[in-house]
Enzyme design. Structure first.
Site, mmCIF file in Angstrom:
data_model
loop_
_atom_site.group_PDB
_atom_site.id
_atom_site.type_symbol
_atom_site.label_atom_id
_atom_site.label_comp_id
_atom_site.label_asym_id
_atom_site.label_seq_id
_atom_site.Cartn_x
_atom_site.Cartn_y
_atom_site.Cartn_z
ATOM 1 N N ARG A 17 0.805 -1.222 0.000
ATOM 2 C CA ARG A 17 0.000 0.000 0.000
ATOM 3 C C ARG A 17 0.844 1.282 0.000
ATOM 4 O O ARG A 17 0.321 2.373 -0.175
ATOM 5 C CB ARG A 17 -0.962 -0.015 1.205
ATOM 6 N N ASP A 106 6.822 -1.890 11.220
ATOM 7 C CA ASP A 106 6.165 -0.720 10.622
ATOM 8 C C ASP A 106 5.415 0.123 11.656
ATOM 9 O O ASP A 106 4.555 0.915 11.305
ATOM 10 C CB ASP A 106 5.248 -1.133 9.458
HETATM 11 C C1 UD1 Z 1 -0.476 -7.593 11.766
HETATM 12 C C2 UD1 Z 1 -1.211 -8.543 12.707
HETATM 13 C C3 UD1 Z 1 -2.500 -7.876 13.183
HETATM 14 C C4 UD1 Z 1 -2.198 -6.559 13.847
HETATM 15 C C5 UD1 Z 1 -1.339 -5.650 12.921
HETATM 16 C C6 UD1 Z 1 -0.851 -4.454 13.683
HETATM 17 C C7 UD1 Z 1 -0.722 -10.809 11.903
HETATM 18 C C8 UD1 Z 1 -1.231 -11.986 11.176
HETATM 19 N N1 UD1 Z 1 -1.551 -9.766 12.013
HETATM 20 O O1 UD1 Z 1 -1.297 -7.395 10.634
HETATM 21 O O2 UD1 Z 1 -3.168 -8.717 14.097
HETATM 22 O O3 UD1 Z 1 -3.371 -5.891 14.180
HETATM 23 O O4 UD1 Z 1 -0.183 -6.374 12.444
HETATM 24 O O5 UD1 Z 1 -0.148 -3.574 12.838
HETATM 25 O O6 UD1 Z 1 0.382 -10.831 12.373
HETATM 26 N N2 UD1 Z 1 6.157 -9.256 7.753
HETATM 27 C C9 UD1 Z 1 7.246 -10.067 7.522
HETATM 28 N N3 UD1 Z 1 7.090 -11.203 6.802
HETATM 29 C C10 UD1 Z 1 5.889 -11.597 6.321
HETATM 30 C C11 UD1 Z 1 4.772 -10.774 6.558
HETATM 31 C C12 UD1 Z 1 4.932 -9.612 7.289
HETATM 32 O O7 UD1 Z 1 8.366 -9.762 7.945
HETATM 33 O O8 UD1 Z 1 5.831 -12.651 5.681
HETATM 34 C C13 UD1 Z 1 6.339 -8.015 8.518
HETATM 35 C C14 UD1 Z 1 5.966 -6.782 7.716
HETATM 36 O O9 UD1 Z 1 7.092 -6.270 7.044
HETATM 37 C C15 UD1 Z 1 5.467 -5.827 8.790
HETATM 38 C C16 UD1 Z 1 4.956 -6.747 9.893
HETATM 39 O O10 UD1 Z 1 5.470 -8.033 9.620
HETATM 40 O O11 UD1 Z 1 6.492 -5.014 9.295
HETATM 41 C C17 UD1 Z 1 3.437 -6.807 9.923
HETATM 42 O O12 UD1 Z 1 2.991 -7.313 8.690
HETATM 43 P P1 UD1 Z 1 1.681 -6.783 7.988
HETATM 44 O O13 UD1 Z 1 1.502 -7.551 6.736
HETATM 45 O O14 UD1 Z 1 1.734 -5.306 7.906
HETATM 46 O O15 UD1 Z 1 0.598 -7.262 9.046
HETATM 47 P P2 UD1 Z 1 -0.831 -6.664 9.273
HETATM 48 O O16 UD1 Z 1 -1.742 -7.140 8.211
HETATM 49 O O17 UD1 Z 1 -0.738 -5.214 9.496
HETATM 50 CA CA CA Z 2 0.804 -3.578 9.131
#
Ligand code: UD1
Ligand code: CA
Length: 460
Positions: A17, A106
């Site tokens: 996004r 993030d």
């Molecule tokens: C996640 C949480 C959600 C919470 C939210 C808060 C999960 C499943 N959900 O959702 O409950 O309310 O954060 O902001 O955890 N990342 C990795 N590897 C991956 C996927 C993500 O390193 O394979 C990192 C991303 O770079 C990011 C963080 O994990 O910094 C969160 O990932 P994101 O996809 O933003 O999770 P949300 O959908 O926001």
């Molecule tokens: Ca997030």
């Protein structure tokens, strides 16, 4: 400092996004990459050799940030979810024991004190997992916290998987967790991908640990601004504004006067001494350190600048990677760069540029000058329009001007060049050869006067 804690920072995702070619965690707020903020917090919580950043999207660039900050990296080849991200660190983390803290890469506003509070609640309650939550008016996109009647956490339900009743819940998971490391690594492989996104959700650990007979609790934070996550550039700007605001408020409470603070930009690590006054629209960035009782004029920009006490920077000046000693004056409209050094009481005026040059104690260059690759002694006067010709098209050369030299206006000093102590350079000279101490050097054509010339009849 919690010596038995290991910290994992989740930073492997792309951040779709953001609509960017650059990984989300490399975008900057408050003058630092988002992931650097998380690393700063982590380093205040756990020893640096127990802090790891999960890298995936643009892994090399994110890893470089981690390395520069003295912490480790975990490589997540494919981004299969937040649970998978932590699993990728099993080799590095599982043997560390103690507690496992997970920080969302993030969410850069989180303070180390809040993470400490999370760990305290985790310990007090004897939980296997504790997470940070808050109430949001608009919880769209967040995982919802489902509590048991006794207040313990029953589950985290991701937005995409939530029922209408669960979507009505305002309490959200902020993405910060403290786990019992042994229980975590024992059960982490029970995470499944049976959810709408087909990902390994770290949030599934709640139900898994409960199932295994453990207790799961949550620390609810009132001030949700600390938990703001960044998913797009609007949120990036909002967090940047909050961080800037936090920093100028902190400086003002520490005794710095900031005029029109809403217009002033100060990076997180900048230090400013008491009774310094900062004018409107000033920008203090990078590792800038400013002493006491200085004045930073309106619209001046200081990056990686070091200023001693009582320095006066007049408006619209630029100072980068340079050192300014006490009582020096700069500007207006001056530029100091690449290791420029003004010694005590030196004055530099409008449209003067110093590059890799030292201006000695009490020396002055008040108008229109370029001083590059030069060492200039004390009590030197550099006349208006003086230029050091430091570049011959291939190489840079040095100019040495000893103490007490007087350089007349509009002089051209062709480097390499040495001018001895107390020498005089006549105005308008082009100086190509060394000038001995106390000598007068003239390097210009003698003036010719033709009496009555203008009254000569003109031929038509
Ligand atoms: C996640 C949480 C959600 C919470 C939210 C808060 C999960 C499943 N959900 O959702 O409950 O309310 O954060 O902001 O955890 N990342 C990795 N590897 C991956 C996927 C993500 O390193 O394979 C990192 C991303 O770079 C990011 C963080 O994990 O910094 C969160 O990932 P994101 O996809 O933003 O999770 P949300 O959908 O926001
Ligand atoms: Ca997030």
């Amino acid at each position: 400092m919690i010596t038995d804690a290991a910290v994992v920072i989740l930073a492997g995702g792309q951040g779709t996004r953001m609509k960017s070619r650059m990984a989300k965690v490399l975008h900057r707020a408050g003058g630092k990459a988002l992931v650097e903020h998380a690393i700063d917090t982590a380093r205040q919580v756990a020893p640096p050799d127990r802090v790891f950043v999960v890298v995936g999207h643009q892994a090399d660039a994110v890893r470089a940030v981690a390395e520069a900050a003295g912490v480790g990296a975990i490589h997540q080849k494919e981004q299969l979810g937040t649970g998978h991200a932590v699993m990728c660190g099993e080799n590095q983390l599982a043997s560390l024991g103690g507690i496992l803290i997970v920080l969302n890469g993030d969410c850069p506003m989180i303070r180390p004190e809040t993470v400490q509070q999370l760990v305290e609640l985790y310990r007090q309650t004897g939980s296997a997992a504790t997470m940070i939550t808050t109430d949001l008016a608009d919880a769209t996109g967040y995982g919802r916290i489902i509590r048991e009647p006794n207040g313990d956490v029953l589950a985290i339900v991701e937005h995409k998987a939530a029922t209408p009743e669960q979507l009505a819940v305002r309490e959200i998971n902020a993405g910060f967790y403290c786990f019992d490391a042994a229980a975590f690594w024992k059960h982490v492989h029970e995470i499944r991908t049976d959810n709408p996104a087909g990902e390994y959700y770290l949030t599934d650990m709640v139900a898994i640990l409960l199932q295994a007979g453990h207790r799961v609790t949550a620390l609810k934070i009132e001030d949700s601004s600390e938990l703001l996550g960044i998913n797009n550039r609007l949120e990036l700007a909002a967090v940047d504004r909050l961080m800037r605001d936090r920093k100028v408020r902190q400086l003002m409470l520490e005794g710095v006067t900031i005029e029109r603070p809403e217009t002033v930009t100060v990076d997180k690590d900048v230090e400013v001494g008491m009774d310094t006054v900062i004018g409107p629209f000033a920008q203090l960035t990078g590792k800038t350190v400013i002493g006491e009782n200085c004045r930073i004029g309106a619209s001046s920009i200081l990056h990686d600048a070091t200023l001693a006490d009582d320095v006066e920077v007049f408006p619209f000046s630029l100072i980068s990677a340079s050192t300014i000693d006490a009582r020096a004056h700069i500007g207006p409209f001056a530029r100091m760069r690449m290791g420029a050094h003004l010694k005590e009481g030196a004055h530099v005026g409008n449209f003067v540029e110093l590059k890799k040059s030292t201006l000695g104690e009490g020396s002055k260059s008040m108008h229109f000058a370029y001083l590059g690759d030069s060492t200039i002694g004390s009590k030197v006067n550099i006349g208006a329009g003086t230029i050091t010709c430091n570049y011959d098209g291939k190489h840079k050369h040095q100019t040495h001007i000893a103490d007490g030299v007087f350089v007349g206006s509009n002089s051209t000093l062709v480097a390499p060049l040495r001018i001895g102590e107390g020498a005089y350079i006549a105005a308008g000279s082009v100086i190509t050869d060394a000038v001995p101490a106390k000598a007068l050097a003239l390097g210009r054509a003698r003036q010719v006067v033709k009496e009555g010339w203008s009254r000569k009849p003109k031929a038509d």
